[in-house]
Design a protein around this motif. Structure first.
Motif, PDB file in Angstrom:
ATOM      1  N   ILE A 194       0.975  -1.020   0.045  1.00 45.66           N
ATOM      2  CA  ILE A 194       0.064   0.077   0.071  1.00 45.66           C
ATOM      3  C   ILE A 194       0.812   1.187  -0.179  1.00 45.66           C
ATOM      4  O   ILE A 194       1.929   1.499   0.976  1.00 45.66           O
ATOM      5  CB  ILE A 194      -0.872   0.029   1.334  1.00 45.66           C
ATOM      6  CG1 ILE A 194      -1.986  -1.256   1.212  1.00 45.66           C
ATOM      7  CG2 ILE A 194      -1.705   1.289   1.282  1.00 45.66           C
ATOM      8  CD1 ILE A 194      -2.716  -1.320   2.470  1.00 45.66           C
ATOM      9  N   ASP A 195       0.579   2.090  -1.032  1.00 43.91           N
ATOM     10  CA  ASP A 195       1.559   3.242  -0.966  1.00 43.91           C
ATOM     11  C   ASP A 195       1.470   4.277   0.115  1.00 43.91           C
ATOM     12  O   ASP A 195       0.435   4.467   0.865  1.00 43.91           O
ATOM     13  CB  ASP A 195       0.838   3.976  -2.181  1.00 43.91           C
ATOM     14  CG  ASP A 195       1.780   5.404  -2.415  1.00 43.91           C
ATOM     15  OD1 ASP A 195       2.711   5.240  -3.002  1.00 43.91           O
ATOM     16  OD2 ASP A 195       1.442   6.406  -1.944  1.00 43.91           O
ATOM     17  N   VAL A 196       2.611   4.542   0.763  1.00 46.15           N
ATOM     18  CA  VAL A 196       2.666   5.333   1.966  1.00 46.15           C
ATOM     19  C   VAL A 196       1.816   6.710   1.933  1.00 46.15           C
ATOM     20  O   VAL A 196       1.005   7.200   2.464  1.00 46.15           O
ATOM     21  CB  VAL A 196       4.090   5.860   2.367  1.00 46.15           C
ATOM     22  CG1 VAL A 196       4.048   6.684   3.275  1.00 46.15           C
ATOM     23  CG2 VAL A 196       4.921   4.493   2.516  1.00 46.15           C
ATOM     24  N   ASP A 197       1.762   7.421   0.590  1.00 45.58           N
ATOM     25  CA  ASP A 197       1.238   8.649   0.401  1.00 45.58           C
ATOM     26  C   ASP A 197      -0.497   8.464   0.677  1.00 45.58           C
ATOM     27  O   ASP A 197      -1.121   9.127   1.186  1.00 45.58           O
ATOM     28  CB  ASP A 197       1.360   9.183  -0.724  1.00 45.58           C
ATOM     29  CG  ASP A 197       2.941   9.939  -0.736  1.00 45.58           C
ATOM     30  OD1 ASP A 197       3.401  10.201   0.447  1.00 45.58           O
ATOM     31  OD2 ASP A 197       3.299  10.343  -2.078  1.00 45.58           O
ATOM     32  N   ARG A 198      -0.783   7.338  -0.050  1.00 49.66           N
ATOM     33  CA  ARG A 198      -2.385   6.724   0.098  1.00 49.66           C
ATOM     34  C   ARG A 198      -2.517   6.567   1.664  1.00 49.66           C
ATOM     35  O   ARG A 198      -3.667   6.936   2.049  1.00 49.66           O
ATOM     36  CB  ARG A 198      -2.617   5.700  -0.483  1.00 49.66           C
ATOM     37  CG  ARG A 198      -2.610   5.982  -2.256  1.00 49.66           C
ATOM     38  CD  ARG A 198      -3.978   6.557  -2.596  1.00 49.66           C
ATOM     39  NE  ARG A 198      -5.142   5.616  -2.518  1.00 49.66           N
ATOM     40  CZ  ARG A 198      -6.224   5.804  -2.841  1.00 49.66           C
ATOM     41  NH1 ARG A 198      -6.804   6.798  -2.981  1.00 49.66           N
ATOM     42  NH2 ARG A 198      -7.183   4.798  -2.759  1.00 49.66           N
ATOM     43  N   TYR A 199      -1.519   5.980   2.432  1.00 46.86           N
ATOM     44  CA  TYR A 199      -1.935   5.770   3.757  1.00 46.86           C
ATOM     45  C   TYR A 199      -1.974   7.074   4.447  1.00 46.86           C
ATOM     46  O   TYR A 199      -2.796   7.344   5.291  1.00 46.86           O
ATOM     47  CB  TYR A 199      -0.903   4.885   4.494  1.00 46.86           C
ATOM     48  CG  TYR A 199      -1.224   4.678   5.816  1.00 46.86           C
ATOM     49  CD1 TYR A 199      -2.061   3.816   6.297  1.00 46.86           C
ATOM     50  CD2 TYR A 199      -0.288   5.350   6.895  1.00 46.86           C
ATOM     51  CE1 TYR A 199      -2.445   3.491   7.692  1.00 46.86           C
ATOM     52  CE2 TYR A 199      -0.648   5.222   8.328  1.00 46.86           C
ATOM     53  CZ  TYR A 199      -1.481   4.121   8.724  1.00 46.86           C
ATOM     54  OH  TYR A 199      -1.721   3.932   9.930  1.00 46.86           O
ATOM     55  N   VAL A 200      -1.167   7.966   4.321  1.00 47.49           N
ATOM     56  CA  VAL A 200      -1.096   9.288   4.900  1.00 47.49           C
ATOM     57  C   VAL A 200      -2.387  10.329   4.435  1.00 47.49           C
ATOM     58  O   VAL A 200      -3.007  10.600   5.418  1.00 47.49           O
ATOM     59  CB  VAL A 200      -0.006  10.240   4.319  1.00 47.49           C
ATOM     60  CG1 VAL A 200      -0.223  11.574   4.917  1.00 47.49           C
ATOM     61  CG2 VAL A 200       1.105   9.524   4.996  1.00 47.49           C
ATOM     62  N   SER A 201      -3.116   9.619   3.372  1.00 44.66           N
ATOM     63  CA  SER A 201      -4.351  10.551   2.905  1.00 44.66           C
ATOM     64  C   SER A 201      -5.398   9.941   3.652  1.00 44.66           C
ATOM     65  O   SER A 201      -6.479  10.632   4.359  1.00 44.66           O
ATOM     66  CB  SER A 201      -4.723  10.250   1.607  1.00 44.66           C
ATOM     67  OG  SER A 201      -4.053  11.063   0.544  1.00 44.66           O
ATOM     68  N   TYR A 202      -5.399   8.466   3.848  1.00 45.32           N
ATOM     69  CA  TYR A 202      -6.219   7.731   4.691  1.00 45.32           C
ATOM     70  C   TYR A 202      -6.328   8.383   6.183  1.00 45.32           C
ATOM     71  O   TYR A 202      -7.453   8.725   6.585  1.00 45.32           O
ATOM     72  CB  TYR A 202      -6.095   6.425   4.848  1.00 45.32           C
ATOM     73  CG  TYR A 202      -6.791   5.432   5.892  1.00 45.32           C
ATOM     74  CD1 TYR A 202      -8.120   5.251   5.594  1.00 45.32           C
ATOM     75  CD2 TYR A 202      -5.951   5.300   7.171  1.00 45.32           C
ATOM     76  CE1 TYR A 202      -8.902   4.550   6.787  1.00 45.32           C
ATOM     77  CE2 TYR A 202      -6.849   4.921   8.144  1.00 45.32           C
ATOM     78  CZ  TYR A 202      -8.173   4.292   8.051  1.00 45.32           C
ATOM     79  OH  TYR A 202      -8.812   3.675   9.100  1.00 45.32           O
ATOM     80  N   ALA A 203      -5.221   8.346   6.714  1.00 45.09           N
ATOM     81  CA  ALA A 203      -5.151   9.020   8.135  1.00 45.09           C
ATOM     82  C   ALA A 203      -5.319  10.431   8.174  1.00 45.09           C
ATOM     83  O   ALA A 203      -6.195  10.842   9.387  1.00 45.09           O
ATOM     84  CB  ALA A 203      -3.603   8.781   8.569  1.00 45.09           C
TER      85      ALA A 203
END
Length: 311
Positions: free
Chosen positions: A291-300
């Protein structure tokens, strides 16, 4: 008589029947009192409605909207009249097309992800169209290729076009043919320019990007649907600076990040929010590069916003 809402101008609606008759219609007062309608606009562009023709004025084509048909789907955003209220952008669409740019103005990944989450929550497939290829230099090309790889790997269709030069417009036309499509994006990304290319003679107003802010200037003030000359309908929406998440509980948010779906059921806890919980399969997938880190940051970031709005 059945008709489809093509434009909302506040208290009046432009509706069109299957035979092509157009009416200026008003909403029957009962809808304004309906407690089941929680949005700021009970009738939206794309709604199928029942109308009764008003023949009191022989010189006008007026009608009264008496009933709203069931919606196949709809998409909402935070209402401009209050962040805790919702505004239905459009209803009954087959797909959405988000027009993005990597320059003049730059569409943030956070904005893209918020739109994708909202569309996924309402079961609306999204095509990402990156415009202004004609002003790309090496830096912009590299950024686009990063985003293209990211979103293609998740499962989204990504196109690169130049509305100004006509590059890629045939591909867009093929994707729009015979479908009802919502077109959205920041102001200034070139939505109106693209629509003008798709529908010669429509001549939607376009404006340059604001020089001092780098942000687009608003040219569309309300959603409006157009019949496409090659088949299908296009719903043009006002350019929005932000896309607030509404009606999505924080426990459900990860379900609308498509790449997280395979891992959600593997978490130790059923109500895992994928932030601080032990045994979280989503966080492991991020660490392992699935899972892309930037997408996880968006999620958080979105999750935090939902928490602020709910408490």
């Amino acid at each position: 008589m059945q008709a489809t809402v093509y434009k909302s101008t506040g208290s009046w609606y432009v509706v069109k029947t299957a035979t092509g008759e157009t009416f200026q219609a008003r909403m029957k007062g009962i809808f304004k009192k309906n407690d089941d309608i929680t949005s700021t606009n009970p009738i939206a562009v794309g709604d199928v409605v029942e109308i009764v023709e008003d023949d009191s004025d022989a010189n006008a084509k007026n009608a009264m909207i008496t009933e709203i048909g069931p919606r196949k789907n709809y998409i909402v955003r935070s209402s401009p009249h209050g962040k805790n209220k919702k505004h239905i952008v459009a209803a009954n669409m087959d797909q959405a097309m988000l027009v993005c740019t990597v320059k003049e103005p730059r569409t943030s990944q956070g904005f893209i992800d918020r739109f994708l989450v909202t569309a996924a929550a309402y079961h609306i497939p999204v095509i990402l169209v990156f415009n202004k290829q004609d002003i790309f230099k090496e830096k912009e090309t590299e950024k686009f290729e990063e985003l293209e790889e990211l979103y293609t790997n998740i499962g989204y269709q990504v196109l690169l076009i130049s509305a100004a030069k006509g590059n890629g417009v045939d591909e867009v036309r093929a994707l729009l043919k015979d479908k009802t499509t919502l077109m959205a994006g920041h102001s200034g990304v070139g939505k109106s320019s693209l629509i003008n290319v798709l529908m010669p003679g429509l001549d939607l107003r376009t404006k340059a990007v604001s020089g001092w802010s780098g942000k687009g200037l608003h040219t569309t003030t309300s959603a409006e649907m157009y019949g496409l000359p090659f088949g299908g309908c296009l719903i043009d929406t006002p350019g929005v600076r932000e896309f607030g998440i509404v009606d999505i509980p924080k426990a459900e948010l990860s379900h609308y990040f498509l790449e997280m779906q395979p891992y959600i059921t593997q978490c130790q806890f059923n109500n895992c929010l994928h932030i601080n919980e032990p045994g979280c399969a989503v966080k492991v997938a991020v660490e392992e590069g699935h899972i892309d880190v930037d997408r996880y940051v968006s999620y958080a970031t979105i999750l935090e916003t939902i928490e602020e709005e709910q408490y």
